[in-house]
Design a protein around this motif. Structure first.
Motif, PDB file in Angstrom:
ATOM      1  N   UNK A 132       0.690  -1.114   0.016  1.00 52.46           N
ATOM      2  CA  UNK A 132       0.104   0.060  -0.079  1.00 52.46           C
ATOM      3  C   UNK A 132       0.832   1.275  -0.150  1.00 52.46           C
ATOM      4  N   UNK A 133       1.768   1.105   0.766  1.00 52.69           N
ATOM      5  CA  UNK A 133       2.823   2.326   0.814  1.00 52.69           C
ATOM      6  C   UNK A 133       3.616   2.568  -0.762  1.00 52.69           C
ATOM      7  N   UNK A 134       4.081   1.620  -1.094  1.00 53.14           N
ATOM      8  CA  UNK A 134       4.609   1.532  -2.385  1.00 53.14           C
ATOM      9  C   UNK A 134       3.729   2.113  -3.631  1.00 53.14           C
ATOM     10  N   UNK A 135       2.309   1.636  -3.372  1.00 56.13           N
ATOM     11  CA  UNK A 135       1.714   1.983  -4.484  1.00 56.13           C
ATOM     12  C   UNK A 135       1.226   3.623  -4.277  1.00 56.13           C
ATOM     13  N   UNK A 136       1.312   3.976  -2.988  1.00 56.92           N
ATOM     14  CA  UNK A 136       0.873   5.350  -2.900  1.00 56.92           C
ATOM     15  C   UNK A 136       2.242   6.274  -3.362  1.00 56.92           C
ATOM     16  N   UNK A 137       3.388   5.974  -3.305  1.00 55.77           N
ATOM     17  CA  UNK A 137       4.475   6.261  -3.993  1.00 55.77           C
ATOM     18  C   UNK A 137       4.522   6.210  -5.590  1.00 55.77           C
ATOM     19  N   UNK A 138       4.071   5.181  -6.167  1.00 55.85           N
ATOM     20  CA  UNK A 138       3.744   4.963  -7.562  1.00 55.85           C
ATOM     21  C   UNK A 138       2.803   5.873  -8.236  1.00 55.85           C
ATOM     22  N   UNK A 139       1.721   6.148  -7.262  1.00 57.40           N
ATOM     23  CA  UNK A 139       0.757   7.155  -7.696  1.00 57.40           C
ATOM     24  C   UNK A 139       1.332   8.379  -7.752  1.00 57.40           C
ATOM     25  N   UNK A 140       2.231   8.724  -6.450  1.00 57.94           N
ATOM     26  CA  UNK A 140       2.772  10.399  -6.694  1.00 57.94           C
ATOM     27  C   UNK A 140       3.803  10.462  -7.955  1.00 57.94           C
TER      28      UNK A 140
END
Ligand SMILES: [Zn+2]
Length: 267
Positions: A132-140
């Motif tokens: 979930x954390x990495x996906x947030x980074x990916x979205x950013x």
């Protein structure tokens, strides 16, 4: 007919000095006015050529284009960087997903001790959080990539606009220049015949005065006024001119230009 003009020494009106008086037939003096009209127009054309507004506009457009190009290079580099960052971010997410999938498969198989299975469940929870954390980074990163890509497209549009404007200014400049050159050719075409007709000595004087008097060497004496400096002649000078032989080349006492007598001189 003597085409080279004649000159003679004569006492100046003050009676103390001698002055060289040039003689030339009135018809040759009148041709000086034609020559002056040609030279004045040629001077105006040369001035217009040297001060075309398109020149400054072209320089401004060129520097604007150079600035856009620099910005475009920077923006494209930034897009390249963010795309590499995005690839890395996607790989990070995929690694965690793969690991979670393997853990889930092992858990589903039910093999291993209760302690192992509990450890797998614990790891799955922490992998889900990590994903979930990495996906947030990916979205950013994706959002940044989108903004930068839009900026590149915007700069490309600006570049096209500026380049089009520059091209049309250059075209306009070339056209105006060609028109002025054609006009100069046309205006100057009869000049050498007039010069030959005026004669060497008078032309020499004309050119000398032209260089000293802002381009105007010969002007009509009109209604008692010198057409060069616009000053009205005093009675003494006016009388002297009235009495002067018609082939005497008259100079204005104020501006020293050649004054040409015509029917409009008021003599
Ligand atoms: Zn004058």
């Amino acid at each position: 007919m003597d085409l080279r003009g004649r000159s003679e020494l004569r006492k100046h009106r003050c009676g103390l000095t001698w002055r060289c008086v040039l003689k030339a037939d009135p018809s040759r003096q009148w041709r000086l006015l034609d020559l002056q009209a040609i030279d004045t127009r040629l001077d105006q054309i040369a001035h217009a050529r040297a001060n075309l507004p398109q020149v400054a506009a072209i320089a401004a457009a060129r520097s604007e284009l150079a600035a856009v190009d620099t910005e475009l290079v920077n923006a494209r580099t930034a897009v390249g960087d963010v795309q590499r960052e995005l690839t890395k971010s996607e790989q990070d997410v995929q690694l965690v997903r793969d690991r979670a999938a393997r853990d889930q498969a092992r858990l589903d198989s039910g093999q291993g001790s209760a302690k192992d299975l509990a450890a797998l469940q614990h790891e799955l929870v922490s992998l889900a959080r990590r994903q979930s954390e990495l996906e947030d980074i990916e979205i950013e990163v994706m959002e940044r990539a989108e903004t930068l890509t839009k900026r590149v497209a915007e700069l490309e549009r600006t570049r096209t606009e500026v380049a089009d404007r520059l091209a049309s200014l250059e075209q306009e400049h070339a056209t105006v220049l060609a028109d002025l050159e054609a006009e100069a050719q046309q205006v100057g075409s009869g000049r050498s015949d007039i010069v030959a007709g005026v004669g060497e000595e008078l032309i020499g004087l004309y050119e000398k005065i032209r260089a000293q008097s802002g381009g105007i060497a010969a002007a009509e004496l009109r209604q008692r006024r010198c057409g060069g400096c616009r000053l009205e002649l005093n009675n003494v000078d006016f009388d002297r001119i009235r009495r002067a032989a018609e082939d005497e080349v008259i100079r204005c006492e104020e501006c020293r230009r050649i004054m040409i007598r015509t029917g409009e001189s008021g003599l």
